[in-house]
Design a protein around this motif. Structure first.
Motif, PDB file in Angstrom:
ATOM      1  N   TRP A  25      35.996  37.524  50.151  1.00  0.00           N
ATOM      2  CA  TRP A  25      36.194  38.948  49.860  1.00  0.00           C
ATOM      3  C   TRP A  25      36.725  39.701  51.087  1.00  0.00           C
ATOM      4  N   LYS A  26      36.176  39.395  52.261  1.00  0.00           N
ATOM      5  CA  LYS A  26      36.654  40.044  53.486  1.00  0.00           C
ATOM      6  C   LYS A  26      38.101  39.667  53.779  1.00  0.00           C
ATOM      7  N   ALA A  27      38.431  38.400  53.534  1.00  0.00           N
ATOM      8  CA  ALA A  27      39.819  37.965  53.740  1.00  0.00           C
ATOM      9  C   ALA A  27      40.759  38.671  52.761  1.00  0.00           C
ATOM     10  N   MET A  28      40.295  38.867  51.526  1.00  0.00           N
ATOM     11  CA  MET A  28      41.106  39.569  50.528  1.00  0.00           C
ATOM     12  C   MET A  28      41.321  41.036  50.917  1.00  0.00           C
ATOM     13  N   LEU A  29      40.246  41.672  51.367  1.00  0.00           N
ATOM     14  CA  LEU A  29      40.358  43.070  51.787  1.00  0.00           C
ATOM     15  C   LEU A  29      41.350  43.222  52.940  1.00  0.00           C
ATOM     16  N   ALA A  30      41.374  42.223  53.831  1.00  0.00           N
ATOM     17  CA  ALA A  30      42.255  42.290  54.994  1.00  0.00           C
ATOM     18  C   ALA A  30      43.726  42.324  54.606  1.00  0.00           C
ATOM     19  N   VAL A  31      44.065  41.800  53.400  1.00  0.00           N
ATOM     20  CA  VAL A  31      45.470  41.799  52.957  1.00  0.00           C
ATOM     21  C   VAL A  31      45.694  42.750  51.779  1.00  0.00           C
ATOM     22  N   GLY A  32      44.716  43.637  51.540  1.00  0.00           N
ATOM     23  CA  GLY A  32      44.883  44.661  50.516  1.00  0.00           C
ATOM     24  C   GLY A  32      44.504  44.250  49.114  1.00  0.00           C
ATOM     25  N   GLU A  33      43.874  43.065  48.965  1.00  0.00           N
ATOM     26  CA  GLU A  33      43.415  42.619  47.642  1.00  0.00           C
ATOM     27  C   GLU A  33      41.999  43.142  47.433  1.00  0.00           C
ATOM     28  N   LYS A  34      41.747  43.794  46.275  1.00  0.00           N
ATOM     29  CA  LYS A  34      40.436  44.416  46.075  1.00  0.00           C
ATOM     30  C   LYS A  34      39.752  43.956  44.791  1.00  0.00           C
ATOM     31  N   ASP A  35      40.041  42.705  44.382  1.00  0.00           N
ATOM     32  CA  ASP A  35      39.461  42.178  43.143  1.00  0.00           C
ATOM     33  C   ASP A  35      38.235  41.330  43.481  1.00  0.00           C
ATOM     34  N   ARG A  36      37.071  41.937  43.417  1.00  0.00           N
ATOM     35  CA  ARG A  36      35.824  41.237  43.762  1.00  0.00           C
ATOM     36  C   ARG A  36      35.560  40.062  42.814  1.00  0.00           C
ATOM     37  N   LYS A  37      35.895  40.218  41.533  1.00  0.00           N
ATOM     38  CA  LYS A  37      35.647  39.142  40.564  1.00  0.00           C
ATOM     39  C   LYS A  37      36.412  37.883  40.931  1.00  0.00           C
TER      40      LYS A  37
END
Length: 853
Positions: A25-37
């Motif tokens: 999730w942190k890696a996703m947030l770092a690239v602007g991805e916000k899909d927790r599921k």
């Protein structure tokens, strides 16, 4: 089913798939991805892949798990996320290496991981034990264990099997023990007692035995310890240890440095008295030196000394006056280093009606003398009568009570205000607001003095131990799909308040006091000082502006909660161990409490009537339970904002010959990352704007309201925040009232008068850039024109500031400074410029302060 995992240091611990989800999730947030599921689905795939890869009964290693995460991300076509995750791993590896170097260890343990790099630097430079060559010989885990063991020892001696709450007919008679005899032979569960723990055990036993409370001789208690009959207290040691290592609470610096070590003194604050004689003045000087050596700070009211130029009958000469003797104390402080940790800190106080008051007010003009002192004018209660009526105010010679001369009270007050405007000193202490809530006023008289930062109001020869709860640590973050929920965990907070209250009460017993009369006075009143830190970071997380009505309501609610549950726990302690000895002489049996909020029923959130009934029935263990102290380096260790101060700067820049480093507020960074706004340009923009975001156009207004700094907030709102916290605090509150550079003397005067009217007990002011040698927020010097890429040392596991450095440069622990000597006042530990906050100059990088706790 995977139930266990092998850590890098070889420990086998429970396997928690949520950690995989959070890392993705942190890696996703770092690239602007916000899909927790998606993060949750990918985490499940990682676990399934591991199950197929592992042999029967084989446990996965951390490295195997992380390799599998990378594989799954790449296979799922998430190349950007995979890259961010790989960079995350690399940064973690850098952090581990950095921590190993700081702590001089081959492998870091689970406790080292809880603290960020900056915290470990502070611990390594000032707290961890070292050998004669200066090499670290203690880990953070060992430090917190020795402190937790030492603090638990009194609980064993208060056990009902060996302690009688009622005095017995006679003392126990027994052979004498020395710590050396018992060294290496005693333990509590898994925890071994060192010689200084045993010394503390003997010391507390002897005191309680002198008071005829011990049912058994010491030899029998030692035998019970040896037989494991007190092993249940292992739980208490673990409670204290977990509270500190999860950064929910930190005791003051002397406890961390001295408990389980030779000095054994855990008290931070002392008030010393002196009579109008050279013998008394020099005796107090000697006492202060010994207290500084052990890590304490001292406050003194010099008003008993006759004025400058007054007649001395024994020599037929003239008196030097209080300011001359303060200069002597100042010089002594220069050469005594507090416990090898910090230099001595003093509070010099003079009553408003002393003949030398005018000289005192200007004594620190330009900050050129008395540099080891904070100074404060004690505005006596009757001053306001003269001020309102503008009638001549008498200055009284303390030698014989005669009127020395008269002054204009308004002119005197204006002089105080002007010096505060120009030089940030003197501070003010309000006699009426202090003693209105003094529970021992009738029996012990008025309190006239405080500790060095002005927040602990004490009688002569009284001391107090302090500790602070980290509000930020009680912020919880949950995700329901993509929806983020942030809340304050009140249940966990109550538990922490109770444990911390017990901790501080035990400190009073186990403490090694420097002088018998200080021990006697302190234990008669048993004042403890439980306070708070991390307020600014907590409000950032909750997205509540510090300078708003909602923010002030939160301040009141939190401090009411601390006061209520610390008092409730003090009642429980009184049932088990007895009331503080002067309880019957206090106003508590009358149903009174030492807090302004108790008088304002409409603001109650808790059952104060019920608590008062319990106090009347069972008494209290502690005359005071709450103080809001400056937190200095302990907030650095906890990785959070200082005390109740707003954040001074969202970005600190530190320039050294080997590079430029930026310290970024962690909540600000996390929020800007979530908003897609965090990058190198933002860091430099904030630095250029003196640590503030108010004039950065691309940041939304919502965040400008939330992320306010000390200099963004009006002086009036600073005073209102101070009053909100003071409302539910027994003693006083350490806070600086910040003014902009262009503030007028009249602006400052209004703030002084508002603080008095709102019930504040004292006031410390600072007009921006009014003192030479104090740090300017944001950048240290004008930004160079060429663009420089930043890389970060970000400790993702531990809460705390990220350290960013310019690429192509490197960090050295002992860097040389380029600035000319004397151009900026530097921290003696890390060389960074100092900031004026919490009533003292302090270092925003390592937490060092003239009077930090």
């Amino acid at each position: 089913m995977i139930s266990k995992i092998i850590k890098r240091d070889g420990r086998i611990v429970d396997f928690n798939p949520d950690k995989i989800t959070n890392a993705i999730w942190k890696a996703m947030l770092a690239v602007g991805e916000k899909d927790r599921k998606t993060a949750e689905k990918l985490s499940k795939k990682v676990v399934e892949r591991l199950k197929k890869t592992l042999k029967k009964d084989q446990l996965p290693t951390v490295e195997q798990v992380q390799d599998t995460v990378e594989q799954v991300l790449i296979e799922e076509g998430l190349a950007k996320v995979a890259k961010a995750y790989i960079l995350y791993r690399q940064k973690r590896a850098e952090i581990r290496k950095e921590k190993q170097q700081i702590l001089n260890k081959k492998e870091i343990d689970e406790i080292d991981k809880r603290f960020d790099i900056n915290a470990l630097r502070v611990l390594a430079s000032r707290y961890l034990s070292k050998d004669r060559e200066g090499r670290i010989i203690e880990s953070p885990k060992q430090l917190f264990e020795r402190v937790a063991i030492h603090t638990t020892i009194p609980s064993i001696l208060y056990d009902e099997r060996v302690y009688s709450i009622k005095k017995l007919k006679k003392k126990q008679v027994d052979e004498e023990f020395s710590p050396q005899q018992l060294e290496g032979k005693l333990k509590i569960g898994e925890y071994k007692l060192n010689r200084y723990h045993i010394e503390g055990l003997i010391r507390v036993y002897n005191r309680l035995n002198r008071e005829r409370h011990m049912k058994k001789p010491l030899s029998q208690i030692v035998k019970m310890l040896s037989n494991g009959e007190f092993d249940d207290y292992e739980r208490e040691i673990k409670e204290y240890f977990e509270l500190m290592t999860h950064k929910k609470f930190m005791p003051n610096t002397p406890v961390l440095v001295n408990f389980g070590n030779p000095l054994g003194m855990g008290m931070a604050c002392f008030v010393l008295d002196m009579e109008d004689s050279i013998v008394s003045i020099m005796e107090t000087l000697k006492r202060a030196a010994l207290i500084f050596k052990a890590g304490g700070g001292c406050g003194y009211n010099f008003s008993k000394l006759r004025p400058k130029g007054d007649y001395i009958s024994t020599t037929h000469g003239k008196s030097s006056g209080p300011i001359a003797f303060m200069t002597l104390y100042d010089k002594m402080t220069d050469v005594i280093k507090q416990g090898g940790v910090r230099r001595g800190a003093n509070m010099g106080i003079l009553n408003s009606d002393h003949p030398d008051i005018e000289e005192f007010i200007v004594a620190k003009k330009g900050n050129k003398q008395l540099t080891n002192f904070n100074i404060s004018v004690f505005l006596k209660e009757d001053f306001w009568d003269y001020y309102r009526e503008n009638k001549p105010y008498p200055l009284i010679n303390p030698r014989d009570g005669s009127v020395w001369k008269y002054v204009n009270p308004r002119a005197l007050f204006d002089m105080i205000v002007y010096e505060g405007w120009e030089s940030a000193e003197p501070g003010l202490l309000f006699d009426d607001n202090i003693n209105r809530y003094n529970p021992l006023l009738k029996s012990m008289g008025r309190i006239y003095a405080t500790n060095p930062c002005g927040e602990v109001v004490l009688y002569p020869n009284e001391s107090c131990d302090l500790g602070s709860l980290n509000l930020w640590a009680f912020i919880k973050e949950e995700y329901n799909g993509e929806k983020r929920n942030v809340y304050f965990d009140w249940e966990d907070f109550e538990k922490a308040v109770r444990i911390a209250t017990r901790f501080l009460d035990n400190v009073l017993d186990i403490n090694k006091y420097p002088f018998p009369d200080i021990e006697k006075t302190t234990l008669r009143n048993r004042k403890i000082g439980l306070g708070i830190m991390g307020l600014a970071d907590m409000l950032f997380e909750l997205e509540i502006p510090y300078n708003s009505n909602e923010g002030r309501k939160w301040m009141e609610k939190v401090m009411e909660f601390v006061n209520y549950y610390s008092k409730d726990e003090s009642v429980e302690r009184a049932k088990q161990r007895g009331k503080f000895p002067t309880y019957r002489k206090s106003f508590y049996p009358e149903g009174k409490l030492p807090i302004k909020g108790f008088e304002e029923r409409e603001s109650w959130n808790l059952d104060w009537d019920g608590l008062v009934k319990k106090i009347k029935k069972y008494g209290l263990r502690n005359a005071f339970t709450t103080v809001v102290a400056p937190t200095g380096s302990i907030s650095m260790i906890a990785g959070t904002s200082s005390g109740i101060e707003p954040v001074f700067s969202l970005v600190y820049e530190k320039k050294v010959t080997v590079g430029t480093f930026y310290y970024v507020d962690p909540v600000f960074e996390k929020t800007m990352e979530r908003e897609g706004l965090f990058d190198d340009f933002l860091i430099k923009d904030v630095s250029r704007h003196e640590g503030s975001i108010q004039h950065i156009k691309y940041i939304p207004e919502k965040w400008k309201k939330v992320f306010v700094t000390a200099l963004d907030i009006s002086a009036e709102d600073h005073v209102k925040a101070l009053a909100s916290v003071q409302k539910w605090t027994d003693s006083s509150v350490s806070k600086t009232i910040n003014f902009p550079e262009d503030a007028t003397v009249e602006d400052m005067k209004k703030a002084y008068l508002l603080a008095h009217a709102l019930g504040c007990k004292g006031l410390t002011v600072y007009r921006y850039k009014s003192i030479k040698g104090v740090y300017i927020a944001g950048a240290e010097e004008e930004e160079k024109k060429e663009e420089t890429k930043l890389t970060s040392f970000k400790d993702i596991k531990a809460k705390g500031p990220t350290i960013y450095k310019e690429s192509g440069r490197f960090y050295e622990e002992k860097e040389e400074q380029e600035e000319k000597e004397g151009e900026l006042e530097k921290c003696p530990v890390c060389g960074s410029p100092l900031v004026n906050m919490e009533g003292c100059k302090k270092c925003p990088v390592c937490g060092w302060s003239v009077c930090e706790l």
